[in-house]
Each structure stands twice: as C-alpha cells, then as structure tokens.
Motif scaffolding. Sequence first.
Motif: not given
Length: 104
Positions: A1-28
């Motif tokens: 995951l590049p950390l440069d804010p000027h580089t577009p992150q085309h995969f971020t919303p989908r991957h972030m959704g999966h990560q947040l779902t996994g995190l929510q499952n962990f907390f459950n």
Amino acid sequence: LPLDPHTPQHFTPRHMGHQLTGLQNFFNVSGAFGIVVQTLTMSKDAEVNVNRVKELYAKLTALQHARTSGADIFTDRGSVISFDKVTIQTPLKQTLLKQLSFSV
C-alpha cells in the motif's frame, strides 16, 4: 500500500470494506468470548451458593430424621432457655465453642 497521498488508490474502498468487515467480526468474536468467560465465572459463584443450600438441606433432613426417630432435640422446660453440651462450628467446620452449657 503506497503511502503517497498523490498516488491514486484504486483498490482502497473494496479492500478497506473487507478489512473493516474482518475487524468487526473479530470484535464480535471477542465480545462473545467475554460473555462466555463471564458466564463461567457466574456459574462458579452460583455453585458455591448451591452447595451451601445442599449442606443446609442435609442438616435439616438429619434433624427431621432425628426427630422422627425419637431423639431428644428440644425439651420444653417452661420459661427457661438452656443449652446442654452444645458445640458451635463455622460452615468450614472450625470449632468455635465446645461442650457449651448454660441456662437463662
């Protein structure tokens, strides 16, 4: 995951959704595990109370049996309260008084 804010992150919303779902499952699952541990602790506390009630019931049953078998548990002597050779113990069987006898 590049950390440069000027580089577009085309995969971020989908991957972030999966990560947040996994995190929510962990907390459950973590919350459910906490409930299981709390339930086990409460059952151990209840076990102590149940055992005490069983002890009291056994003592009452023994007194009832002694009463029906003709043993002298209580004698009415009018307005006198007396104890004759009584032993007093804690619930853990530690003797506090032994062979106590008095009349009032």
